[in-house]
Write a protein that holds these residues in place. Structure first.
Motif, PDB file in Angstrom:
ATOM      1  N   GLY A  36       0.789  -1.222   0.000  1.00 17.68           N
ATOM      2  CA  GLY A  36       0.000   0.000   0.000  1.00 17.68           C
ATOM      3  C   GLY A  36       0.821   1.271   0.000  1.00 17.68           C
ATOM      4  O   GLY A  36       0.259   2.374  -0.019  1.00 17.68           O
ATOM      5  N   LEU A  37       2.144   1.142   0.004  1.00 20.70           N
ATOM      6  CA  LEU A  37       2.986   2.333  -0.035  1.00 20.70           C
ATOM      7  C   LEU A  37       3.022   2.917  -1.444  1.00 20.70           C
ATOM      8  O   LEU A  37       2.932   2.190  -2.441  1.00 20.70           O
ATOM      9  N   ARG A  38       3.169   4.215  -1.520  1.00 22.05           N
ATOM     10  CA  ARG A  38       3.385   4.881  -2.805  1.00 22.05           C
ATOM     11  C   ARG A  38       4.874   4.872  -3.099  1.00 22.05           C
ATOM     12  O   ARG A  38       5.675   5.414  -2.320  1.00 22.05           O
ATOM     13  N   VAL A  39       5.265   4.258  -4.199  1.00 18.78           N
ATOM     14  CA  VAL A  39       6.678   3.994  -4.494  1.00 18.78           C
ATOM     15  C   VAL A  39       7.061   4.627  -5.824  1.00 18.78           C
ATOM     16  O   VAL A  39       6.354   4.479  -6.829  1.00 18.78           O
ATOM     17  N   ASP A  40       8.194   5.322  -5.830  1.00 15.20           N
ATOM     18  CA  ASP A  40       8.798   5.843  -7.063  1.00 15.20           C
ATOM     19  C   ASP A  40      10.066   5.028  -7.322  1.00 15.20           C
ATOM     20  O   ASP A  40      10.985   5.025  -6.502  1.00 15.20           O
ATOM     21  N   HIS A  41      10.114   4.348  -8.467  1.00 16.26           N
ATOM     22  CA  HIS A  41      11.288   3.571  -8.857  1.00 16.26           C
ATOM     23  C   HIS A  41      12.141   4.433  -9.782  1.00 16.26           C
ATOM     24  O   HIS A  41      11.802   4.633 -10.944  1.00 16.26           O
ATOM     25  N   PHE A  42      13.256   4.936  -9.263  1.00 15.40           N
ATOM     26  CA  PHE A  42      14.187   5.782 -10.017  1.00 15.40           C
ATOM     27  C   PHE A  42      15.241   4.862 -10.619  1.00 15.40           C
ATOM     28  O   PHE A  42      16.196   4.475  -9.971  1.00 15.40           O
ATOM     29  N   ARG A  43      15.069   4.526 -11.897  1.00 12.42           N
ATOM     30  CA  ARG A  43      15.973   3.599 -12.569  1.00 12.42           C
ATOM     31  C   ARG A  43      17.310   4.262 -12.875  1.00 12.42           C
ATOM     32  O   ARG A  43      17.390   5.485 -13.031  1.00 12.42           O
TER      33      ARG A  43
END
Length: 229
Positions: free
Chosen positions: A31-38
């Motif tokens: 349920g966390l809001r996640v930003d995947h910075f590749r």
């Protein structure tokens, strides 16, 4: 408070990008809001536009440019409302600084400044440790026969210390890169979290992910997280 999870490893091929993908999905499933910075996004994200422009023009990046870009990144992360940013091979920029010829004293001073800028996003480093030579071999098997030659050539062009001319010297350099990276974070244990996975190159990917999720629980305020696979 947004948490920055900075993922690094002892060598290319140790499993950073695979972990980042699994970690992003696993945390989003809670349920966390996640930003995947590749890793490749440092050249395309707007907060790092000045970094990309300077590197393209000169082949190097000033320390003040990295700090300013990081400040913009922090502002954007806080404004986004994301709970977690998973950053693949980004901060604290130690390999970049070594490649640009900075010594350990200058790197240490830079990481002090960087840590202050990162304070609003609570940084935690995840470090996948392991045998650099076997990890490089795995990367070469995955990427193709010419990949390792290109990688060694890139390090040689950067004139890193110790100098790189072949696989053996690349492994020696990576040992230094590992020591400087981990040392910089361990000296700041009041400001950075640290999760180290030993022998990550020997473990199943699912086990690496489970270890990292366990290690991150205190920082993310989570109970038990089940890793897929």
């Amino acid at each position: 408070m947004t948490v920055l999870v900075a993922v690094w490893g002892a060598s290319p091929g140790v499993g950073k990008s695979t972990l980042c993908g699994g970690l992003s999905q696993g945390l989003a499933d809670t349920g966390l809001r996640v930003d995947h910075f590749r890793e490749e996004e440092v050249l395309t994200r707007p907060q790092f536009a000045a970094v990309a422009e300077e590197f393209t023009a000169t082949g190097t990046v000033g320390l003040e440019t990295l700090i300013a870009a990081t400040a913009d990144f922090v502002d954007a992360a806080v404004a986004s409302g994301d709970d977690v940013v998973i950053a693949d091979a980004l901060m604290p920029f130690v390999p970049t600084l070594l490649a640009m010829g900075h010594g350990e004293e200058a790197i240490d001073a830079f990481v002090d400044d960087l840590t202050e800028v990162l304070a609003p996003v609570r940084p935690v480093m995840v470090f996948l440790d392991g045998n650099a030579e076997s990890a490089l071999s795995r990367a070469a098997a995955r990427e193709g026969a010419q990949w390792l030659d290109r990688y060694v050539g890139k390090l040689a062009d950067y004139a890193v210390s110790p100098p790189v001319a072949d696989l053996a010297s690349a492994v020696r350099y990576l040992l230094r890169e590992r020591a400087v990276t981990l040392g910089a974070i361990r000296r700041r244990d009041q400001d950075w979290g640290l999760v180290v996975v030993e022998r990550a190159d020997e473990l199943p990917r699912s086990e690496v992910l489970r270890e990292v999720l366990r290690g991150l629980r205190p920082w993310l305020g989570l109970g038990k997280v089940v890793a897929r696979g």
